[in-house]
Design a protein around this motif. Structure first.
Motif, PDB file in Angstrom:
ATOM      1  N   VAL A 167      -7.628  10.743  -6.438  1.00 13.22           N
ATOM      2  CA  VAL A 167      -7.818   9.341  -5.748  1.00 13.22           C
ATOM      3  C   VAL A 167      -9.109   8.940  -5.598  1.00 13.22           C
ATOM      4  CG1 VAL A 167      -6.957   8.203  -3.510  1.00 13.22           C
ATOM      5  CG2 VAL A 167      -5.297   9.396  -5.091  1.00 13.22           C
ATOM      6  N   GLN A 168     -10.090   9.962  -5.076  1.00 17.18           N
ATOM      7  CA  GLN A 168     -11.329   9.549  -4.701  1.00 17.18           C
ATOM      8  C   GLN A 168     -12.053   9.209  -5.911  1.00 17.18           C
ATOM      9  OE1 GLN A 168     -12.576  13.426  -3.073  1.00 17.18           O
ATOM     10  NE2 GLN A 168     -13.166  12.358  -1.195  1.00 17.18           N
ATOM     11  N   ARG A 169     -11.902   9.988  -7.027  1.00 15.15           N
ATOM     12  CA  ARG A 169     -12.630   9.527  -8.337  1.00 15.15           C
ATOM     13  C   ARG A 169     -12.043   8.173  -8.862  1.00 15.15           C
ATOM     14  NH1 ARG A 169     -13.340  14.073 -12.935  1.00 15.15           N
ATOM     15  NH2 ARG A 169     -15.074  13.068 -13.952  1.00 15.15           N
ATOM     16  N   LEU A 170     -10.806   7.844  -8.580  1.00 10.41           N
ATOM     17  CA  LEU A 170     -10.429   6.596  -9.190  1.00 10.41           C
ATOM     18  C   LEU A 170     -10.753   5.364  -8.228  1.00 10.41           C
ATOM     19  CD1 LEU A 170      -6.497   7.224  -9.840  1.00 10.41           C
ATOM     20  CD2 LEU A 170      -8.152   6.724 -11.500  1.00 10.41           C
ATOM     21  N   ALA A 171     -10.955   5.661  -6.990  1.00 10.17           N
ATOM     22  CA  ALA A 171     -11.521   4.721  -6.073  1.00 10.17           C
ATOM     23  C   ALA A 171     -13.114   4.565  -6.053  1.00 10.17           C
ATOM     24  CB  ALA A 171     -11.327   5.175  -4.499  1.00 10.17           C
ATOM     25  N   GLY A 172     -13.588   5.528  -6.526  1.00  8.04           N
ATOM     26  CA  GLY A 172     -15.377   5.400  -6.909  1.00  8.04           C
ATOM     27  C   GLY A 172     -15.441   4.780  -8.144  1.00  8.04           C
ATOM     28  N   ALA A 173     -14.435   4.677  -9.061  1.00 10.11           N
ATOM     29  CA  ALA A 173     -14.851   3.971 -10.366  1.00 10.11           C
ATOM     30  C   ALA A 173     -14.143   2.552 -10.209  1.00 10.11           C
ATOM     31  CB  ALA A 173     -14.024   4.879 -11.339  1.00 10.11           C
ATOM     32  N   GLY A 174     -13.547   2.083  -9.103  1.00  7.46           N
ATOM     33  CA  GLY A 174     -13.014   0.916  -8.871  1.00  7.46           C
ATOM     34  C   GLY A 174     -11.697   0.547  -9.302  1.00  7.46           C
ATOM     35  N   PHE A 175     -10.759   1.482  -9.874  1.00 10.01           N
ATOM     36  CA  PHE A 175      -9.730   1.500 -10.226  1.00 10.01           C
ATOM     37  C   PHE A 175      -8.717   1.086  -9.016  1.00 10.01           C
ATOM     38  CE2 PHE A 175     -11.178   3.892 -13.692  1.00 10.01           C
ATOM     39  CZ  PHE A 175     -10.923   3.104 -14.772  1.00 10.01           C
ATOM     40  N   SER A 232       4.857  12.922  -3.328  1.00  2.45           N
ATOM     41  CA  SER A 232       6.082  13.493  -3.289  1.00  2.45           C
ATOM     42  C   SER A 232       7.041  12.870  -4.411  1.00  2.45           C
ATOM     43  CB  SER A 232       6.605  12.735  -1.931  1.00  2.45           C
ATOM     44  OG  SER A 232       8.064  12.913  -1.528  1.00  2.45           O
ATOM     45  N   ALA A 233       6.663  11.477  -4.791  1.00  2.00           N
ATOM     46  CA  ALA A 233       7.544  11.074  -6.013  1.00  2.00           C
ATOM     47  C   ALA A 233       7.297  11.754  -7.070  1.00  2.00           C
ATOM     48  CB  ALA A 233       6.844   9.565  -5.958  1.00  2.00           C
ATOM     49  N   TYR A 234       6.104  12.405  -7.315  1.00  3.30           N
ATOM     50  CA  TYR A 234       6.075  13.234  -8.663  1.00  3.30           C
ATOM     51  C   TYR A 234       6.084  14.603  -8.365  1.00  3.30           C
ATOM     52  CZ  TYR A 234       4.240   9.004 -10.988  1.00  3.30           C
ATOM     53  OH  TYR A 234       3.925   7.875 -11.586  1.00  3.30           O
ATOM     54  N   ASP A 235       6.243  15.179  -7.087  1.00  4.81           N
ATOM     55  CA  ASP A 235       6.376  16.612  -6.752  1.00  4.81           C
ATOM     56  C   ASP A 235       4.961  17.254  -7.299  1.00  4.81           C
ATOM     57  OD1 ASP A 235       7.296  18.934  -5.574  1.00  4.81           O
ATOM     58  OD2 ASP A 235       8.427  19.308  -7.415  1.00  4.81           O
ATOM     59  N   ILE A 236       3.697  16.677  -6.931  1.00  2.00           N
ATOM     60  CA  ILE A 236       2.793  17.310  -7.467  1.00  2.00           C
ATOM     61  C   ILE A 236       1.731  17.546  -6.103  1.00  2.00           C
ATOM     62  CG2 ILE A 236       2.527  16.176  -9.459  1.00  2.00           C
ATOM     63  CD1 ILE A 236       0.865  13.795  -8.424  1.00  2.00           C
ATOM     64  N   SER A 237       0.781  18.453  -6.298  1.00  2.41           N
ATOM     65  CA  SER A 237      -0.189  18.959  -5.352  1.00  2.41           C
ATOM     66  C   SER A 237      -0.818  17.812  -4.673  1.00  2.41           C
ATOM     67  CB  SER A 237      -0.860  19.991  -5.942  1.00  2.41           C
ATOM     68  OG  SER A 237      -2.144  20.135  -5.084  1.00  2.41           O
ATOM     69  N   LYS A 238      -0.767  17.724  -3.487  1.00  3.56           N
ATOM     70  CA  LYS A 238      -1.550  16.721  -2.706  1.00  3.56           C
ATOM     71  C   LYS A 238      -2.882  16.853  -2.675  1.00  3.56           C
ATOM     72  CE  LYS A 238      -1.780  14.920   1.955  1.00  3.56           C
ATOM     73  NZ  LYS A 238      -1.361  15.087   3.275  1.00  3.56           N
ATOM     74  N   ASN A 239      -3.380  18.173  -2.824  1.00  8.70           N
ATOM     75  CA  ASN A 239      -4.730  18.298  -2.786  1.00  8.70           C
ATOM     76  C   ASN A 239      -5.373  18.086  -3.969  1.00  8.70           C
ATOM     77  OD1 ASN A 239      -4.648  19.852  -0.163  1.00  8.70           O
ATOM     78  ND2 ASN A 239      -4.325  21.664  -0.970  1.00  8.70           N
ATOM     79  N   HIS A 240      -4.907  18.542  -5.155  1.00  3.06           N
ATOM     80  CA  HIS A 240      -5.420  17.946  -6.273  1.00  3.06           C
ATOM     81  C   HIS A 240      -5.406  16.347  -6.266  1.00  3.06           C
ATOM     82  CE1 HIS A 240      -4.454  22.006  -7.842  1.00  3.06           C
ATOM     83  NE2 HIS A 240      -5.768  21.697  -8.662  1.00  3.06           N
ATOM     84  N   SER A 254       0.769  -1.184   0.060  1.00  2.36           N
ATOM     85  CA  SER A 254      -0.161   0.038  -0.030  1.00  2.36           C
ATOM     86  C   SER A 254       1.024   1.207   0.005  1.00  2.36           C
ATOM     87  CB  SER A 254      -0.866  -0.114   1.296  1.00  2.36           C
ATOM     88  OG  SER A 254      -1.959  -1.042   1.247  1.00  2.36           O
ATOM     89  N   GLN A 255       0.479   2.100  -0.591  1.00  8.01           N
ATOM     90  CA  GLN A 255       1.284   3.408  -0.625  1.00  8.01           C
ATOM     91  C   GLN A 255       0.170   4.600  -0.368  1.00  8.01           C
ATOM     92  OE1 GLN A 255       4.241   3.812  -1.793  1.00  8.01           O
ATOM     93  NE2 GLN A 255       4.098   1.606  -1.571  1.00  8.01           N
ATOM     94  N   THR A 256       0.704   5.672   0.195  1.00  7.70           N
ATOM     95  CA  THR A 256      -0.153   6.901   0.672  1.00  7.70           C
ATOM     96  C   THR A 256      -0.071   8.091  -0.721  1.00  7.70           C
ATOM     97  OG1 THR A 256       1.606   8.159   1.583  1.00  7.70           O
ATOM     98  CG2 THR A 256       0.579   6.488   2.943  1.00  7.70           C
ATOM     99  N   ILE A 257      -1.055   8.796  -0.232  1.00  6.34           N
ATOM    100  CA  ILE A 257      -1.061  10.025  -1.297  1.00  6.34           C
ATOM    101  C   ILE A 257      -0.050  10.801  -1.067  1.00  6.34           C
ATOM    102  CG2 ILE A 257      -2.404  12.232  -1.588  1.00  6.34           C
ATOM    103  CD1 ILE A 257      -4.867  10.780  -1.142  1.00  6.34           C
ATOM    104  N   ASP A 258       0.586  11.023   0.218  1.00  7.13           N
ATOM    105  CA  ASP A 258       1.976  11.659   0.396  1.00  7.13           C
ATOM    106  C   ASP A 258       2.808  10.919  -0.465  1.00  7.13           C
ATOM    107  OD1 ASP A 258       0.864  13.850   2.240  1.00  7.13           O
ATOM    108  OD2 ASP A 258       1.315  12.563   4.063  1.00  7.13           O
ATOM    109  N   ASP A 259       3.064   9.886  -0.468  1.00  7.07           N
ATOM    110  CA  ASP A 259       4.240   8.911  -1.031  1.00  7.07           C
ATOM    111  C   ASP A 259       4.104   9.413  -2.680  1.00  7.07           C
ATOM    112  OD1 ASP A 259       4.972   7.550   1.250  1.00  7.07           O
ATOM    113  OD2 ASP A 259       3.709   6.055   0.525  1.00  7.07           O
ATOM    114  N   ILE A 260       2.911   9.330  -3.286  1.00  2.00           N
ATOM    115  CA  ILE A 260       2.766   9.731  -4.613  1.00  2.00           C
ATOM    116  C   ILE A 260       3.016  11.148  -4.790  1.00  2.00           C
ATOM    117  CG2 ILE A 260       1.040   9.523  -6.480  1.00  2.00           C
ATOM    118  CD1 ILE A 260      -0.365   7.595  -4.900  1.00  2.00           C
TER     119      ILE A 260
END
Length: 147
Positions: free
Chosen positions: A44-52, A31-39, A23-29
């Protein structure tokens, strides 16, 4: 054509998760890509809701792919993240204020182009775009060491 940042982040998130067995965290992801945690949280909510992906809260929780990377279709991810049916104002289902719509063929041309684009993406899975999974994992491990 340009995909939204959310779609870009969704594809990157799925690749990150596919490169890791645990398992990985939003912080891990983020940080790895240097992208906005808020976005990323919205993505992630949308991906989870769609079952990915699956999301487990609390200690020991995190994010994982909900299915094998060979079963995650790239076209499906793009359809989930993008509004592909309303490419131009006169697309079906949109509020159309264009005066030339009754005599214009642009919406059909655009609809055909989007359909061809999605049909091409439908040929590929997450596993296909990952290439060598191990190389992804190594890059992420190196990035973590550099942080």
């Amino acid at each position: 054509m340009r995909l939204t940042t959310h779609t870009d982040y969704a594809l990157r998130t799925l690749m990150f998760l596919a490169a890791h067995d645990d398992s990985q965290t939003i912080d891990d992801i983020a940080s790895a890509y240097d992208i906005s945690k808020n976005h990323l949280m919205k993505v992630v909510q949308r991906l989870a809701g769609a079952g990915f992906i699956t999301s487990q809260r609390g200690r020991g929780g995190g994010l994982k792919l909900a299915r094998n990377s060979s079963e995650v279709n790239i076209g499906d991810v793009v359809r989930t993240m993008e509004e592909v049916n309303q490419f131009v104002e006169c697309s079906p289902g949109s509020k159309n204020h264009c005066v030339v719509t009754p005599v214009c063929g642009l919406s059909r041309v655009m609809a055909d182009a989007v359909a061809a684009f999605l049909a091409h993406l439908d040929k590929f899975t997450l596993e296909d775009v990952m290439g060598k999974r191990q190389l992804f994992a190594e890059i992420f491990a190196l990035e973590k060491l550099d942080s």
